[in-house]
Design a protein around this motif. Sequence first.
Motif, PDB file in Angstrom:
ATOM      1  N   GLY A 116       0.767  -1.230   0.000  1.00 28.57           N
ATOM      2  CA  GLY A 116       0.000   0.000   0.000  1.00 28.57           C
ATOM      3  C   GLY A 116       0.798   1.281   0.000  1.00 28.57           C
ATOM      4  N   SER A 117       2.114   1.188  -0.142  1.00 27.67           N
ATOM      5  CA  SER A 117       2.942   2.399  -0.087  1.00 27.67           C
ATOM      6  C   SER A 117       2.883   3.206  -1.377  1.00 27.67           C
ATOM      7  CB  SER A 117       4.393   2.044   0.247  1.00 27.67           C
ATOM      8  OG  SER A 117       4.941   1.162  -0.721  1.00 27.67           O
ATOM      9  N   GLY A 118       2.403   2.602  -2.457  1.00 29.59           N
ATOM     10  CA  GLY A 118       2.270   3.323  -3.720  1.00 29.59           C
ATOM     11  C   GLY A 118       3.278   2.922  -4.773  1.00 29.59           C
ATOM     12  N   VAL A 123       8.039   4.346   1.046  1.00 34.24           N
ATOM     13  CA  VAL A 123       7.215   4.313   2.247  1.00 34.24           C
ATOM     14  C   VAL A 123       6.151   5.389   2.096  1.00 34.24           C
ATOM     15  CG1 VAL A 123       9.074   3.431   3.711  1.00 34.24           C
ATOM     16  CG2 VAL A 123       8.721   5.901   3.532  1.00 34.24           C
ATOM     17  N   ASP A 124       5.073   5.273   2.848  1.00 36.66           N
ATOM     18  CA  ASP A 124       4.048   6.294   2.695  1.00 36.66           C
ATOM     19  C   ASP A 124       3.707   6.941   4.027  1.00 36.66           C
ATOM     20  OD1 ASP A 124       0.872   5.224   3.322  1.00 36.66           O
ATOM     21  OD2 ASP A 124       2.476   3.725   3.255  1.00 36.66           O
ATOM     22  N   VAL A 125       3.231   8.159   3.930  1.00 37.30           N
ATOM     23  CA  VAL A 125       2.932   8.970   5.106  1.00 37.30           C
ATOM     24  C   VAL A 125       1.877   8.308   5.984  1.00 37.30           C
ATOM     25  CG1 VAL A 125       1.897  11.162   5.819  1.00 37.30           C
ATOM     26  CG2 VAL A 125       3.655  11.128   4.053  1.00 37.30           C
ATOM     27  N   ALA A 126       0.954   7.577   5.376  1.00 41.35           N
ATOM     28  CA  ALA A 126      -0.112   6.941   6.143  1.00 41.35           C
ATOM     29  C   ALA A 126       0.419   5.906   7.133  1.00 41.35           C
ATOM     30  CB  ALA A 126      -1.127   6.290   5.204  1.00 41.35           C
ATOM     31  N   GLY A 184       2.728   6.491   9.163  1.00 38.69           N
ATOM     32  CA  GLY A 184       3.169   7.222  10.344  1.00 38.69           C
ATOM     33  C   GLY A 184       4.555   7.811  10.165  1.00 38.69           C
ATOM     34  N   ASP A 185       4.794   8.938  10.864  1.00 32.93           N
ATOM     35  CA  ASP A 185       6.084   9.605  10.676  1.00 32.93           C
ATOM     36  C   ASP A 185       7.243   8.895  11.356  1.00 32.93           C
ATOM     37  OD1 ASP A 185       5.658  10.348  13.350  1.00 32.93           O
ATOM     38  OD2 ASP A 185       5.005  12.382  12.811  1.00 32.93           O
ATOM     39  N   LYS A 186       6.953   7.805  12.072  1.00 34.91           N
ATOM     40  CA  LYS A 186       8.014   7.042  12.723  1.00 34.91           C
ATOM     41  C   LYS A 186       8.715   6.058  11.792  1.00 34.91           C
ATOM     42  CE  LYS A 186       4.716   3.549  14.372  1.00 34.91           C
ATOM     43  NZ  LYS A 186       3.572   4.169  13.677  1.00 34.91           N
ATOM     44  N   VAL A 187       8.138   5.815  10.617  1.00 33.74           N
ATOM     45  CA  VAL A 187       8.663   4.762   9.737  1.00 33.74           C
ATOM     46  C   VAL A 187      10.125   4.978   9.364  1.00 33.74           C
ATOM     47  CG1 VAL A 187       8.436   3.670   7.478  1.00 33.74           C
ATOM     48  CG2 VAL A 187       6.409   4.083   8.867  1.00 33.74           C
ATOM     49  N   PRO A 188      10.545   6.164   8.904  1.00 34.04           N
ATOM     50  CA  PRO A 188      11.960   6.305   8.526  1.00 34.04           C
ATOM     51  C   PRO A 188      12.934   6.025   9.666  1.00 34.04           C
ATOM     52  CG  PRO A 188      10.680   8.072   7.580  1.00 34.04           C
ATOM     53  CD  PRO A 188       9.769   7.366   8.548  1.00 34.04           C
ATOM     54  N   ARG A 189      12.623   6.467  10.872  1.00 40.34           N
ATOM     55  CA  ARG A 189      13.578   6.258  11.972  1.00 40.34           C
ATOM     56  C   ARG A 189      13.630   4.811  12.443  1.00 40.34           C
ATOM     57  NH1 ARG A 189       9.810   9.660  14.593  1.00 40.34           N
ATOM     58  NH2 ARG A 189       8.522   8.643  16.186  1.00 40.34           N
ATOM     59  N   LYS A 190      12.637   4.011  12.031  1.00 41.36           N
ATOM     60  CA  LYS A 190      12.705   2.580  12.329  1.00 41.36           C
ATOM     61  C   LYS A 190      13.804   1.905  11.524  1.00 41.36           C
ATOM     62  CE  LYS A 190       8.000   1.511  13.840  1.00 41.36           C
ATOM     63  NZ  LYS A 190       6.807   0.678  13.576  1.00 41.36           N
ATOM     64  N   GLY A 191      14.200   2.535  10.432  1.00 43.47           N
ATOM     65  CA  GLY A 191      15.297   2.011   9.635  1.00 43.47           C
ATOM     66  C   GLY A 191      14.930   0.729   8.931  1.00 43.47           C
ATOM     67  N   THR A 222       2.403  12.461   0.479  1.00 44.72           N
ATOM     68  CA  THR A 222       2.575  13.566   1.421  1.00 44.72           C
ATOM     69  C   THR A 222       1.286  14.362   1.601  1.00 44.72           C
ATOM     70  OG1 THR A 222       3.419  14.979  -0.363  1.00 44.72           O
ATOM     71  CG2 THR A 222       5.047  13.790   0.977  1.00 44.72           C
ATOM     72  N   ASP A 223       0.372  14.294   0.642  1.00 43.09           N
ATOM     73  CA  ASP A 223      -0.903  15.003   0.774  1.00 43.09           C
ATOM     74  C   ASP A 223      -1.754  14.469   1.921  1.00 43.09           C
ATOM     75  OD1 ASP A 223      -0.836  12.843  -1.351  1.00 43.09           O
ATOM     76  OD2 ASP A 223      -3.010  12.985  -1.056  1.00 43.09           O
ATOM     77  N   LEU A 224      -1.441  13.253   2.393  1.00 45.72           N
ATOM     78  CA  LEU A 224      -2.212  12.661   3.485  1.00 45.72           C
ATOM     79  C   LEU A 224      -1.713  13.085   4.866  1.00 45.72           C
ATOM     80  CD1 LEU A 224      -2.695   8.982   2.230  1.00 45.72           C
ATOM     81  CD2 LEU A 224      -4.240  10.936   1.980  1.00 45.72           C
ATOM     82  N   ALA A 225      -0.592  13.769   4.936  1.00 47.61           N
ATOM     83  CA  ALA A 225       0.007  14.105   6.238  1.00 47.61           C
ATOM     84  C   ALA A 225      -0.969  14.795   7.186  1.00 47.61           C
ATOM     85  CB  ALA A 225       1.263  14.948   6.036  1.00 47.61           C
ATOM     86  N   PRO A 226      -1.697  15.821   6.762  1.00 43.95           N
ATOM     87  CA  PRO A 226      -2.618  16.472   7.695  1.00 43.95           C
ATOM     88  C   PRO A 226      -3.739  15.551   8.179  1.00 43.95           C
ATOM     89  CG  PRO A 226      -2.254  17.842   5.745  1.00 43.95           C
ATOM     90  CD  PRO A 226      -1.689  16.489   5.440  1.00 43.95           C
ATOM     91  N   LEU A 227      -4.107  14.584   7.358  1.00 45.66           N
ATOM     92  CA  LEU A 227      -5.220  13.699   7.699  1.00 45.66           C
ATOM     93  C   LEU A 227      -4.821  12.631   8.713  1.00 45.66           C
ATOM     94  CD1 LEU A 227      -6.700  13.164   4.112  1.00 45.66           C
ATOM     95  CD2 LEU A 227      -7.385  14.846   5.834  1.00 45.66           C
ATOM     96  N   VAL A 228      -3.549  12.253   8.712  1.00 47.97           N
ATOM     97  CA  VAL A 228      -3.099  11.183   9.614  1.00 47.97           C
ATOM     98  C   VAL A 228      -2.217  11.710  10.741  1.00 47.97           C
ATOM     99  CG1 VAL A 228      -3.273   9.443   7.804  1.00 47.97           C
ATOM    100  CG2 VAL A 228      -1.096  10.630   8.154  1.00 47.97           C
TER     101      VAL A 228
END
Length: 231
Positions: free
Chosen positions: A40-42, A149-152, A154-161, A176-182
Amino acid sequence: MHPVNFDPTDTGHDPHDHDHDHQGGHRRRAVRIGIGGPVGSGKTALTAALCRALGDEIDLAVVTNDIYTTEDADFLRKAGVLAPERVEAVRTGCCPHTAIRDDITANLDAVELLEHRFPGLELVIVESGGDNLTAVFSRGLVDRQVFVVDVAGGDKVPRKGGPGVTTADLLVINKTDLAPLVGADLGVMAADAHRVRGGLPVVAQSLVATPDAPEVAAWVRAQLRTLATVR
């Protein structure tokens, strides 16, 4: 057009054979770029965007990977981003990373089929099935790899490595358009991504805002130029 079925018991194939013609001579092959990432990341949407952006200037084709279906290949064909015969499907029958990293035979067969079908082929995009943050491509299969990876998520995904995030040649933070929604903080995601990747490039994008994925397309063009000078 029949999908290639992955046989996990077939380990006797020599992948180096795919760089030679039937007379045993070396032949120039297409550049291969892998696109991986979680479900689902696109990935398929990005693949379609790249086909639209590059199809008129680069001789390209696509290999998709799904576990049991040919859904991603069918989507690309129905979307009309390439001629149907330029899209080949691999049904892995197992975890997607197995067919892009552990036994790459089925994907190499699909790539070689496209290279023989289109002798002037310059680029093959190999799209992985949806997997986790550890999923990376064998360098025997692709020359460069993109991880999405996709914003949906969560913003923790990149730091999980994980190897997909930290070692891919390009990391794409998608939707990135989903950031305000999630409630995701794009600044945090970008900062964490740059920190864990040690200088490797990061692109944040919304295919809603930029449906032709201009930054990723520009990166692909740059890879083709670079690889053309060293091959």
